[in-house]
Design a protein around this motif. Sequence first.
Motif, PDB file in Angstrom:
ATOM      1  N   SER A   1      41.115  77.145  -0.872  1.00  0.00           N
ATOM      2  CA  SER A   1      41.874  77.969  -1.811  1.00  0.00           C
ATOM      3  C   SER A   1      41.160  79.306  -1.964  1.00  0.00           C
ATOM      4  O   SER A   1      40.026  79.465  -1.513  1.00  0.00           O
ATOM      5  CB  SER A   1      41.996  77.273  -3.175  1.00  0.00           C
ATOM      6  N   ARG A   2      41.802  80.249  -2.603  1.00  0.00           N
ATOM      7  CA  ARG A   2      41.171  81.538  -2.852  1.00  0.00           C
ATOM      8  C   ARG A   2      40.053  81.393  -3.881  1.00  0.00           C
ATOM      9  O   ARG A   2      40.146  80.592  -4.815  1.00  0.00           O
ATOM     10  CB  ARG A   2      42.204  82.543  -3.353  1.00  0.00           C
ATOM     11  N   ALA A   3      39.000  82.171  -3.689  1.00  0.00           N
ATOM     12  CA  ALA A   3      37.882  82.137  -4.629  1.00  0.00           C
ATOM     13  C   ALA A   3      38.343  82.626  -5.994  1.00  0.00           C
ATOM     14  O   ALA A   3      39.270  83.434  -6.115  1.00  0.00           O
ATOM     15  CB  ALA A   3      36.740  83.011  -4.117  1.00  0.00           C
ATOM     16  N   LEU A   4      37.694  82.137  -7.054  1.00  0.00           N
ATOM     17  CA  LEU A   4      38.103  82.450  -8.424  1.00  0.00           C
ATOM     18  C   LEU A   4      38.112  83.951  -8.696  1.00  0.00           C
ATOM     19  O   LEU A   4      38.974  84.456  -9.403  1.00  0.00           O
ATOM     20  CB  LEU A   4      37.160  81.755  -9.417  1.00  0.00           C
ATOM     21  N   ASP A   5      37.147  84.687  -8.115  1.00  0.00           N
ATOM     22  CA  ASP A   5      37.068  86.114  -8.419  1.00  0.00           C
ATOM     23  C   ASP A   5      38.161  86.933  -7.744  1.00  0.00           C
ATOM     24  O   ASP A   5      38.261  88.140  -7.957  1.00  0.00           O
ATOM     25  CB  ASP A   5      35.691  86.674  -8.035  1.00  0.00           C
ATOM     26  N   THR A   6      39.000  86.299  -6.928  1.00  0.00           N
ATOM     27  CA  THR A   6      40.103  87.028  -6.292  1.00  0.00           C
ATOM     28  C   THR A   6      41.469  86.535  -6.747  1.00  0.00           C
ATOM     29  O   THR A   6      42.493  87.071  -6.340  1.00  0.00           O
ATOM     30  CB  THR A   6      40.029  86.894  -4.756  1.00  0.00           C
ATOM     31  N   GLN A   7      41.491  85.518  -7.610  1.00  0.00           N
ATOM     32  CA  GLN A   7      42.772  84.904  -7.951  1.00  0.00           C
ATOM     33  C   GLN A   7      43.623  85.756  -8.884  1.00  0.00           C
ATOM     34  O   GLN A   7      44.824  85.529  -8.997  1.00  0.00           O
ATOM     35  CB  GLN A   7      42.529  83.519  -8.552  1.00  0.00           C
ATOM     36  N   ASN A   8      43.012  86.731  -9.559  1.00  0.00           N
ATOM     37  CA  ASN A   8      43.788  87.595 -10.451  1.00  0.00           C
ATOM     38  C   ASN A   8      44.459  88.749  -9.710  1.00  0.00           C
ATOM     39  O   ASN A   8      45.238  89.505 -10.291  1.00  0.00           O
ATOM     40  CB  ASN A   8      42.887  88.150 -11.563  1.00  0.00           C
ATOM     41  N   SER A   9      44.126  88.906  -8.425  1.00  0.00           N
ATOM     42  CA  SER A   9      44.740  89.966  -7.626  1.00  0.00           C
ATOM     43  C   SER A   9      45.737  89.365  -6.650  1.00  0.00           C
ATOM     44  O   SER A   9      45.688  88.172  -6.345  1.00  0.00           O
ATOM     45  CB  SER A   9      43.661  90.738  -6.849  1.00  0.00           C
ATOM     46  N   ALA A  10      46.652  90.193  -6.199  1.00  0.00           N
ATOM     47  CA  ALA A  10      47.669  89.707  -5.270  1.00  0.00           C
ATOM     48  C   ALA A  10      47.027  89.305  -3.948  1.00  0.00           C
ATOM     49  O   ALA A  10      46.130  89.991  -3.449  1.00  0.00           O
ATOM     50  CB  ALA A  10      48.711  90.797  -5.034  1.00  0.00           C
ATOM     51  N   MET A  11      47.467  88.193  -3.401  1.00  0.00           N
ATOM     52  CA  MET A  11      46.930  87.730  -2.135  1.00  0.00           C
ATOM     53  C   MET A  11      47.405  88.664  -1.020  1.00  0.00           C
ATOM     54  O   MET A  11      48.580  88.996  -0.952  1.00  0.00           O
ATOM     55  CB  MET A  11      47.374  86.299  -1.839  1.00  0.00           C
ATOM     56  N   SER A  12      46.477  89.095  -0.172  1.00  0.00           N
ATOM     57  CA  SER A  12      46.851  89.977   0.927  1.00  0.00           C
ATOM     58  C   SER A  12      46.440  89.352   2.254  1.00  0.00           C
ATOM     59  O   SER A  12      45.512  88.555   2.322  1.00  0.00           O
ATOM     60  CB  SER A  12      46.178  91.349   0.773  1.00  0.00           C
ATOM     61  N   ARG A  13      47.162  89.726   3.280  1.00  0.00           N
ATOM     62  CA  ARG A  13      46.860  89.276   4.619  1.00  0.00           C
ATOM     63  C   ARG A  13      46.661  90.503   5.498  1.00  0.00           C
ATOM     64  O   ARG A  13      47.224  91.567   5.236  1.00  0.00           O
ATOM     65  CB  ARG A  13      47.995  88.411   5.174  1.00  0.00           C
ATOM     66  N   PRO A  14      45.842  90.390   6.550  1.00  0.00           N
ATOM     67  CA  PRO A  14      45.660  91.526   7.458  1.00  0.00           C
ATOM     68  C   PRO A  14      47.000  91.990   8.022  1.00  0.00           C
ATOM     69  O   PRO A  14      47.925  91.189   8.199  1.00  0.00           O
ATOM     70  CB  PRO A  14      44.762  90.952   8.564  1.00  0.00           C
ATOM     71  N   ASN A  15      47.108  93.301   8.276  1.00  0.00           N
ATOM     72  CA  ASN A  15      48.346  93.841   8.833  1.00  0.00           C
ATOM     73  C   ASN A  15      48.698  93.184  10.160  1.00  0.00           C
ATOM     74  O   ASN A  15      49.865  92.960  10.477  1.00  0.00           O
ATOM     75  CB  ASN A  15      48.227  95.361   9.033  1.00  0.00           C
ATOM     76  N   LYS A  16      47.661  92.877  10.932  1.00  0.00           N
ATOM     77  CA  LYS A  16      47.869  92.203  12.209  1.00  0.00           C
ATOM     78  C   LYS A  16      47.497  90.739  12.047  1.00  0.00           C
ATOM     79  O   LYS A  16      46.383  90.403  11.638  1.00  0.00           O
ATOM     80  CB  LYS A  16      47.008  92.849  13.295  1.00  0.00           C
ATOM     81  N   SER A  17      48.431  89.848  12.351  1.00  0.00           N
ATOM     82  CA  SER A  17      48.178  88.421  12.188  1.00  0.00           C
ATOM     83  C   SER A  17      47.062  87.971  13.126  1.00  0.00           C
ATOM     84  O   SER A  17      47.097  88.245  14.328  1.00  0.00           O
ATOM     85  CB  SER A  17      49.452  87.625  12.481  1.00  0.00           C
ATOM     86  N   ILE A  18      46.053  87.295  12.556  1.00  0.00           N
ATOM     87  CA  ILE A  18      44.945  86.818  13.381  1.00  0.00           C
ATOM     88  C   ILE A  18      44.801  85.310  13.342  1.00  0.00           C
ATOM     89  O   ILE A  18      44.006  84.741  14.089  1.00  0.00           O
ATOM     90  CB  ILE A  18      43.615  87.463  12.934  1.00  0.00           C
ATOM     91  N   ALA A  19      45.536  84.646  12.466  1.00  0.00           N
ATOM     92  CA  ALA A  19      45.457  83.197  12.369  1.00  0.00           C
ATOM     93  C   ALA A  19      46.720  82.672  11.704  1.00  0.00           C
ATOM     94  O   ALA A  19      47.409  83.401  10.982  1.00  0.00           O
ATOM     95  CB  ALA A  19      44.224  82.767  11.567  1.00  0.00           C
ATOM     96  N   SER A  20      47.020  81.406  11.940  1.00  0.00           N
ATOM     97  CA  SER A  20      48.172  80.784  11.307  1.00  0.00           C
ATOM     98  C   SER A  20      47.976  80.733   9.793  1.00  0.00           C
ATOM     99  O   SER A  20      46.839  80.727   9.296  1.00  0.00           O
ATOM    100  CB  SER A  20      48.362  79.371  11.855  1.00  0.00           C
ATOM    101  N   SER A  21      49.063  80.695   9.050  1.00  0.00           N
ATOM    102  CA  SER A  21      48.998  80.791   7.591  1.00  0.00           C
ATOM    103  C   SER A  21      48.247  79.634   6.949  1.00  0.00           C
ATOM    104  O   SER A  21      47.809  79.744   5.807  1.00  0.00           O
ATOM    105  CB  SER A  21      50.416  80.870   7.012  1.00  0.00           C
TER     106      SER A  21
END
Length: 387
Positions: free
Chosen positions: A332-352
Amino acid sequence: NALESSWPQIQEWLSECQNHSYCQRSSDTLPTRLISISQKPWEKNPSVRLRNSDDILPGSTYTTLSHCWGPNPDMFGIVTTNSNIHQMMSSIPWDQLSKIFQDAIRITLKLDIMYLWIDSLCIIQGSQKDWAKEAGQMESVYRNSYSNIAATGASNGSTGCFFERSAFLSTSEEVTFSVSRGDEPFPRFPRVNVLVAGMVERFKCEPLNQRGWVIQERLLSPRVLHFARDQMVWECNYMEGFEGGPRMHGRIQFKSKDWTNRSSNFDNDPSSGPRNRKWWDIVESYTAASLTEPTDRLVAILGVSAALNTYMKQYYCWGIWEGSMHRDLLWSRALDTQNSAMSRPNKSIASSWSWASIDGGTVVEANRGRSRCGLFLDLLHNNCPPD
């Protein structure tokens, strides 16, 4: 001179580490290119040039450098490109090298070693073909080195390895305890070093230790000599040491003597054994660090996965291991990042479904203890073999 004043402590650490079986070189394999260093007594600065490993005696000893590139290209100094590689093979201008590179060269010479590996000089910059080839060899580059020189306190190439070290933090304090035995004091603990509060956390916050690529550089190197802002710090596969503190085992809790060494009790459980737990620790540390290029998310840890697979011998895909897939997916996302919107790299590098598909820190829930979910998945995994 800063190097001379630091040398007695460096020699002491190296002398002790030479006897550690876990800290010996893995093989005689050399990187594709190395920086050759020499200095005649009358020369003010060393002479350096790039050499292909085919022209170097097999098994030659070399060091590596870990450093922060920094945001300003003007501070990088000279780098190797397709247009200047032939000139670099002849001679590398000393005054065009960054301060960090100059310090690393002097440290390597002081170790009586003639060769040094630096990424921006030994990999052709701007060549995707050369970068792809060399990125796949990072495990061998670092594991087969004599030592890694880490410019841990420097945020860019202009700073150099040496700082005005804290007299308080870089000086070892000794305390003698004694107990009364009749009328004579009896030395029970002849020497105790004082570890200053916050010393470990301060080291973890150094600029280089925030860099994603350095995770595998620290893990794979048999020994790392850190030049931090306040003091020097030592890491090898067996011990840790602060210039102003004691030799320790497990305080930094980063390197481990067992994670890439075969042991009879290390592979008992292919889904949640010590190597898997070490991998989960690595993933959490690695994803909390920063990468200049988000597309490097899997590449910058490729050397670690290759080293682990030497012993695990499992299929590995997008940061997930076959034998522990049911637990590796419990992230899961780390606690210190959970208050921000989840982002993914512009170029897909791995399956979701992979932790590598998102930006930011990751927590592997399987690493938080044997949760009910983990135990349930273990039960399914062990009782429902694939057809």
